[in-house]
Design a protein around this motif. Sequence first.
Motif, mmCIF file in Angstrom:
data_model
loop_
_atom_site.group_PDB
_atom_site.id
_atom_site.type_symbol
_atom_site.label_atom_id
_atom_site.label_comp_id
_atom_site.label_asym_id
_atom_site.label_seq_id
_atom_site.Cartn_x
_atom_site.Cartn_y
_atom_site.Cartn_z
ATOM 1 N N ILE A 1 -19.926 -19.327 38.355
ATOM 2 C CA ILE A 1 -20.596 -18.793 37.158
ATOM 3 C C ILE A 1 -20.266 -17.319 37.021
ATOM 4 O O ILE A 1 -19.945 -16.647 37.999
ATOM 5 C CB ILE A 1 -22.135 -18.989 37.189
ATOM 6 C CG1 ILE A 1 -22.763 -18.246 38.365
ATOM 7 C CG2 ILE A 1 -22.511 -20.448 37.227
ATOM 8 C CD1 ILE A 1 -24.286 -18.198 38.295
ATOM 9 N N ASP A 2 -20.368 -16.833 35.789
ATOM 10 C CA ASP A 2 -20.197 -15.408 35.530
ATOM 11 C C ASP A 2 -21.532 -14.717 35.786
ATOM 12 O O ASP A 2 -22.549 -15.101 35.207
ATOM 13 C CB ASP A 2 -19.750 -15.169 34.082
ATOM 14 C CG ASP A 2 -18.350 -15.684 33.822
ATOM 15 O OD1 ASP A 2 -17.526 -15.674 34.754
ATOM 16 O OD2 ASP A 2 -18.080 -16.114 32.676
ATOM 17 N N GLN A 3 -21.515 -13.719 36.654
ATOM 18 C CA GLN A 3 -22.719 -12.974 36.998
ATOM 19 C C GLN A 3 -22.826 -11.735 36.113
ATOM 20 O O GLN A 3 -21.800 -11.167 35.694
ATOM 21 C CB GLN A 3 -22.699 -12.554 38.478
ATOM 22 C CG GLN A 3 -22.650 -13.713 39.444
ATOM 23 C CD GLN A 3 -23.964 -14.482 39.519
ATOM 24 O OE1 GLN A 3 -24.924 -14.214 38.797
ATOM 25 N NE2 GLN A 3 -24.011 -15.472 40.388
ATOM 26 N N PRO A 4 -24.039 -11.266 35.825
ATOM 27 C CA PRO A 4 -24.206 -10.088 34.972
ATOM 28 C C PRO A 4 -23.715 -8.790 35.612
ATOM 29 O O PRO A 4 -23.557 -7.789 34.934
ATOM 30 C CB PRO A 4 -25.718 -10.041 34.720
ATOM 31 C CG PRO A 4 -26.326 -10.825 35.819
ATOM 32 C CD PRO A 4 -25.314 -11.866 36.213
ATOM 33 N N TYR A 5 -23.429 -8.816 36.915
ATOM 34 C CA TYR A 5 -22.974 -7.600 37.600
ATOM 35 C C TYR A 5 -21.453 -7.541 37.751
ATOM 36 O O TYR A 5 -20.928 -6.830 38.599
ATOM 37 C CB TYR A 5 -23.681 -7.433 38.956
ATOM 38 C CG TYR A 5 -23.806 -8.684 39.782
ATOM 39 C CD1 TYR A 5 -22.797 -9.080 40.651
ATOM 40 C CD2 TYR A 5 -24.943 -9.475 39.682
ATOM 41 C CE1 TYR A 5 -22.908 -10.228 41.408
ATOM 42 C CE2 TYR A 5 -25.074 -10.626 40.442
ATOM 43 C CZ TYR A 5 -24.061 -10.995 41.305
ATOM 44 O OH TYR A 5 -24.178 -12.140 42.049
ATOM 45 N N GLY A 6 -20.735 -8.299 36.916
ATOM 46 C CA GLY A 6 -19.294 -8.104 36.792
ATOM 47 C C GLY A 6 -18.391 -8.968 37.637
ATOM 48 O O GLY A 6 -17.212 -8.654 37.778
ATOM 49 N N VAL A 7 -18.902 -10.042 38.211
ATOM 50 C CA VAL A 7 -18.039 -10.943 38.970
ATOM 51 C C VAL A 7 -18.289 -12.380 38.515
ATOM 52 O O VAL A 7 -19.332 -12.698 37.948
ATOM 53 C CB VAL A 7 -18.267 -10.852 40.501
ATOM 54 C CG1 VAL A 7 -18.000 -9.451 41.019
ATOM 55 C CG2 VAL A 7 -19.652 -11.327 40.898
ATOM 56 N N ARG A 8 -17.309 -13.209 38.774
ATOM 57 C CA ARG A 8 -17.484 -14.656 38.668
ATOM 58 C C ARG A 8 -17.538 -15.124 40.115
ATOM 59 O O ARG A 8 -16.698 -14.730 40.927
ATOM 60 C CB ARG A 8 -16.304 -15.286 37.938
ATOM 61 C CG ARG A 8 -16.418 -16.796 37.767
ATOM 62 C CD ARG A 8 -15.406 -17.293 36.741
ATOM 63 N NE ARG A 8 -15.433 -18.737 36.607
ATOM 64 C CZ ARG A 8 -16.368 -19.416 35.925
ATOM 65 N NH1 ARG A 8 -17.342 -18.771 35.312
ATOM 66 N NH2 ARG A 8 -16.307 -20.735 35.849
ATOM 67 N N ASP A 9 -18.553 -15.918 40.473
ATOM 68 C CA ASP A 9 -18.660 -16.307 41.867
ATOM 69 C C ASP A 9 -19.167 -17.728 42.049
ATOM 70 O O ASP A 9 -19.620 -18.372 41.106
ATOM 71 C CB ASP A 9 -19.495 -15.315 42.666
ATOM 72 C CG ASP A 9 -20.992 -15.415 42.449
ATOM 73 O OD1 ASP A 9 -21.440 -16.105 41.512
ATOM 74 O OD2 ASP A 9 -21.731 -14.798 43.225
ATOM 75 N N CYS A 10 -19.027 -18.196 43.280
ATOM 76 C CA CYS A 10 -19.547 -19.495 43.688
ATOM 77 C C CYS A 10 -20.000 -19.361 45.136
ATOM 78 O O CYS A 10 -19.737 -18.346 45.787
ATOM 79 C CB CYS A 10 -18.488 -20.591 43.554
ATOM 80 S SG CYS A 10 -17.058 -20.407 44.641
ATOM 81 N N ALA A 11 -20.694 -20.384 45.638
ATOM 82 C CA ALA A 11 -21.199 -20.302 47.007
ATOM 83 C C ALA A 11 -21.139 -21.666 47.686
ATOM 84 O O ALA A 11 -21.327 -22.701 47.053
ATOM 85 C CB ALA A 11 -22.627 -19.779 47.012
ATOM 86 N N PHE A 12 -20.879 -21.609 48.986
ATOM 87 C CA PHE A 12 -20.829 -22.785 49.855
ATOM 88 C C PHE A 12 -21.537 -22.461 51.156
ATOM 89 O O PHE A 12 -21.793 -21.300 51.469
ATOM 90 C CB PHE A 12 -19.365 -23.139 50.217
ATOM 91 C CG PHE A 12 -18.573 -23.714 49.094
ATOM 92 C CD1 PHE A 12 -18.513 -25.088 48.927
ATOM 93 C CD2 PHE A 12 -17.869 -22.904 48.225
ATOM 94 C CE1 PHE A 12 -17.762 -25.629 47.892
ATOM 95 C CE2 PHE A 12 -17.124 -23.432 47.196
ATOM 96 C CZ PHE A 12 -17.066 -24.808 47.023
#
Length: 136
Positions: free
Chosen positions: A111-122
């Motif tokens: 997902i696109d985060q409001p703090y300027g990165v696109r991230d995911c988690a595992f």
Amino acid sequence: MTIKLSQCFIAVDDHDKALAFYRDVLGLEVRNDVSFEGMRWLTVGSPDQPGVEIVLEPPLADPTASTADRQAMEELLAKGMLRGVIFAVDDVDATFERVRAAGGEVVQEPIDQPYGVRDCAFRDPAGNMLRFNQAR
């Protein structure tokens, strides 16, 4: 004065499972795999960061720790309550697909985060939270 990160530590309950994940799934290279006095010193790192290593260690590598302390640390690891790591990647969606295809436990889809990165988690095989960020 120059100061740089050299090593960070991730608790693992099975060195071989951790090695298969960090080397074979994430593509990190093995820097050290040494047995010493009943312990194993296993480090991995990104080929793009030759001066930074991740030490894959048991939850409580202190030989003076009590049985109760060891058990408490193992329980925290099993719950995913210990260390977390954030990796910077150039393509978070491709990384997500690669880790998911290898059986990684998805915590968050990209997902696109409001703090300027696109991230995911595992979660890694030991339960540690791993995030993968791509600058936008």
